[in-house]
Design a protein around this motif. Structure first.
Motif, PDB file in Angstrom:
ATOM      1  N   ILE A 236      -4.248 -12.786  -7.691  1.00  0.00           N
ATOM      2  CA  ILE A 236      -4.944 -11.516  -7.483  1.00  0.00           C
ATOM      3  C   ILE A 236      -3.932 -10.373  -7.484  1.00  0.00           C
ATOM      4  N   THR A 237      -4.351  -9.222  -8.038  1.00  0.00           N
ATOM      5  CA  THR A 237      -3.441  -8.074  -8.143  1.00  0.00           C
ATOM      6  C   THR A 237      -4.188  -6.771  -7.889  1.00  0.00           C
ATOM      7  N   GLU A 238      -3.451  -5.758  -7.466  1.00  0.00           N
ATOM      8  CA  GLU A 238      -3.997  -4.396  -7.405  1.00  0.00           C
ATOM      9  C   GLU A 238      -2.899  -3.372  -7.623  1.00  0.00           C
ATOM     10  N   CYS A 239      -3.223  -2.351  -8.401  1.00  0.00           N
ATOM     11  CA  CYS A 239      -2.344  -1.205  -8.611  1.00  0.00           C
ATOM     12  C   CYS A 239      -3.225   0.039  -8.618  1.00  0.00           C
ATOM     13  N   THR A 240      -3.747   0.384  -7.442  1.00  0.00           N
ATOM     14  CA  THR A 240      -4.639   1.530  -7.312  1.00  0.00           C
ATOM     15  C   THR A 240      -3.916   2.601  -6.509  1.00  0.00           C
ATOM     16  N   TRP A 241      -3.955   2.414  -5.195  1.00  0.00           N
ATOM     17  CA  TRP A 241      -3.200   3.269  -4.269  1.00  0.00           C
ATOM     18  C   TRP A 241      -2.081   2.484  -3.596  1.00  0.00           C
ATOM     19  N   MET A 242      -2.033   1.186  -3.888  1.00  0.00           N
ATOM     20  CA  MET A 242      -0.981   0.325  -3.367  1.00  0.00           C
ATOM     21  C   MET A 242      -0.641  -0.678  -4.473  1.00  0.00           C
ATOM     22  N   ARG A 243       0.568  -1.213  -4.450  1.00  0.00           N
ATOM     23  CA  ARG A 243       0.973  -2.225  -5.435  1.00  0.00           C
ATOM     24  C   ARG A 243       1.177  -3.555  -4.720  1.00  0.00           C
ATOM     25  N   LYS A 244       0.202  -4.436  -4.893  1.00  0.00           N
ATOM     26  CA  LYS A 244       0.230  -5.704  -4.169  1.00  0.00           C
ATOM     27  C   LYS A 244      -0.285  -6.815  -5.079  1.00  0.00           C
ATOM     28  N   HIS A 245       0.112  -8.019  -4.735  1.00  0.00           N
ATOM     29  CA  HIS A 245      -0.469  -9.176  -5.407  1.00  0.00           C
ATOM     30  C   HIS A 245      -0.614 -10.300  -4.396  1.00  0.00           C
ATOM     31  N   GLY A 246      -1.226 -11.408  -4.826  1.00  0.00           N
ATOM     32  CA  GLY A 246      -1.458 -12.471  -3.874  1.00  0.00           C
ATOM     33  C   GLY A 246      -2.072 -13.691  -4.513  1.00  0.00           C
ATOM     34  N   TRP A 247      -2.542 -14.580  -3.668  1.00  0.00           N
ATOM     35  CA  TRP A 247      -3.100 -15.853  -4.117  1.00  0.00           C
ATOM     36  C   TRP A 247      -4.311 -16.173  -3.253  1.00  0.00           C
ATOM     37  N   ARG A 248      -5.427 -16.527  -3.913  1.00  0.00           N
ATOM     38  CA  ARG A 248      -6.657 -16.852  -3.189  1.00  0.00           C
ATOM     39  C   ARG A 248      -7.068 -18.291  -3.466  1.00  0.00           C
ATOM     40  N   THR A 249      -7.315 -19.040  -2.396  1.00  0.00           N
ATOM     41  CA  THR A 249      -7.874 -20.384  -2.491  1.00  0.00           C
ATOM     42  C   THR A 249      -9.229 -20.359  -1.789  1.00  0.00           C
TER      43      THR A 249
END
Length: 466
Positions: A343-356
């Motif tokens: 999972i990723t986001e580059c909107t107002w924050m730059r973050k990524h991750g992993w969902r199970t």
């Protein structure tokens, strides 16, 4: 010569599935869409892993993930890469007329033969935003024009009603609210009004003196119900034109929305469930079953390869997404499940991750303007609202999920021959200053002042289009 199926794709911006009555929401927000779901297929666990709009639609309209599109940021620089082919480009090569309503100027909309815009942001003289009716005013004449042609058509409709500002016309404004939004004892919006980056924008459309977050949440629900009523006009037109049986209908979204949650007020940043969960409903009487609900995980990248199978177009493109037809036909032995994903986001924050199915890991790639910790970990079974960060209590789980995420990144980088775009988009915020060094710097730098500013942040100049 047999005519291929027409396609109408409703790409509803910022629509989270848990606020739709077709997905079990206690308020009757989508009665007309519910009917489509009853006549077609509803996917109960559909996700958009890369938020916000630009990467979401890039994945939807190419069948690729963010490594395949190289798009992760809202303010993506340059065009969509030439290494991918979009759905409208491919359909055009197979004799389709293609029209896009409400998404001109964004690189993710490349390849349509015709673009039509409508007013989807600013209030009218009543102070409300009849977004869906504005769309109908231009989309329905275009639908009729397309239906008259001998060629099949692809009509993409980008509805904006669930996207802030939530200003549905009356009577939808108070359809789900019967309280006093100006109650001086209510403090549920106090923290929002003190959040400098968003406060001026949000208070520019939330009624002056409003104190009740439930009122604002009800405007979101009202906007969905208003949009649903207007969408029925499109369904009626399809029936009147006599093309119901030969038209594939898809209803989905680019990402969800945050309401008064996680300090991410009335926007779609933060990798929490309400931003990742979106609807997917498909209806095509000639090929798809009626009244079917599918519980397996599906992803936004699966939409394009599934559409092509349904309408009978073959391609040698190697999609990252999966064709969902084997799942629909219960041929599960040839369908590859994807129970966990990046999972990723580059909107107002730059973050990524992993969902199970059980865990959600979020890792910040730079300090964010909410002053949140670098690592967040949530148990989705015990804590479905993601209210308790257990990263400190579960270091072994953090280590395990970081390992899975990093292994996946390395695998996709090797397969595509490109660096993870989450690592290269250092000017994702549009400020041309590189990554933020502190949360305070991010807080002081990120600011939306008005509806007009928000609109400009979303839309690129048309000459930069495709």
């Amino acid at each position: 010569m047999k005519k291929n199926a027409n396609i109408i794709l409703f790409g509803i911006d910022s629509l989270r599935r848990d606020r739709m009555s077709s997905y079990g929401y206690h308020r009757l927000t989508t009665p007309h869409i519910d009917k489509v779901a009853e006549e077609g297929i509803l996917f109960e666990n559909h996700f958009s892993p890369s938020i916000p709009t630009t990467p979401g639609y890039a994945s939807m309209l190419t069948g690729m993930d963010c490594f395949g599109t190289d798009v992760v940021a809202l303010r993506h620089k340059g065009p969509l890469g030439g290494h991918v082919k979009t759905l409208p480009e491919l359909l055009g090569e197979h004799g389709y007329n293609t029209t896009c309503v409400g998404f001109s100027g964004n690189p993710s909309s490349r390849g349509f033969q015709k673009y039509i815009d409508f007013e989807s942001w600013m209030p009218d003289e009543t102070g409300r935003c009849p977004k869906a009716q504005n769309l109908n005013n231009v989309a329905i004449p275009e639908l009729k024009r397309l239906a008259e042609d001998e060629k099949p058509f692809f009509l993409f409709l980008r509805h904006m009603d669930p996207h802030s500002p939530y200003l549905p016309p009356k009577p939808f404004e108070r359809m789900f609210y019967d309280g006093n939004e100006f109650d001086p004892e209510n403090e549920s919006l106090n923290e929002m009004k003190e959040f400098k980056p968003f406060a001026d924008f949000l208070t520019s459309w939330i009624p002056k003196g409003c104190t009740d977050a439930d009122y604002v949440d009800a405007q979101y629900d009202g906007a969905i119900a208003y949009m649903d009523a207007c969408i029925q006009n499109i369904f009626t037109t399809v029936e009147t034109l006599g093309i119901k049986e030969e038209t594939l209908i898809i209803i989905t979204s680019d990402h969800g929305e945050t309401l008064n949650e996680h300090q991410c007020w009335y926007d779609h940043h933060g990798l929490y469930e309400h931003n990742l969960v979106v609807p997917l409903i498909m209806k095509y009487p000639k090929k798809l079953p009626e009244g079917k609900r599918i519980t397996s995980n599906t992803l936004i990248k699966d939409i394009m390869p599934t559409i092509l199978d349904v309408i009978g177009i073959e391609t040698d493109i190697r999609f990252d997404g999966r064709n969902l037809m084997p799942l629909i036909k219960k041929e599960k032995e040839i369908f590859v499940q994807e129970s966990e994903f990046y999972i990723t986001e580059c909107t107002w924050m730059r973050k990524h991750g992993w969902r199970t199915p059980e865990w959600k890991l979020i890792r910040a790639l730079e300090p964010d303007f909410h002053f949140k910790p670098e690592i967040e970990l949530y148990n989705l079974i015990k804590d479905p609202k993601e209210e308790t960060n257990v990263a400190d209590q579960e270091p072994e789980i953090v280590h395990l999920l970081l390992g899975r995420m990093e292994a996946y990144i390395a695998k996709r980088e090797a397969e595509t021959g490109r660096t993870n775009p989450m690592y290269t988009n250092l000017n994702w915020h549009g400020l041309e200053q590189g990554a933020f060094k502190t949360s305070q710097e991010a807080y002081d730098s990120m600011y939306i002042g008005s509806i007009d500013t928000a609109q400009r942040l979303q839309e690129k100049e048309k000459e930069e289009s495709v």
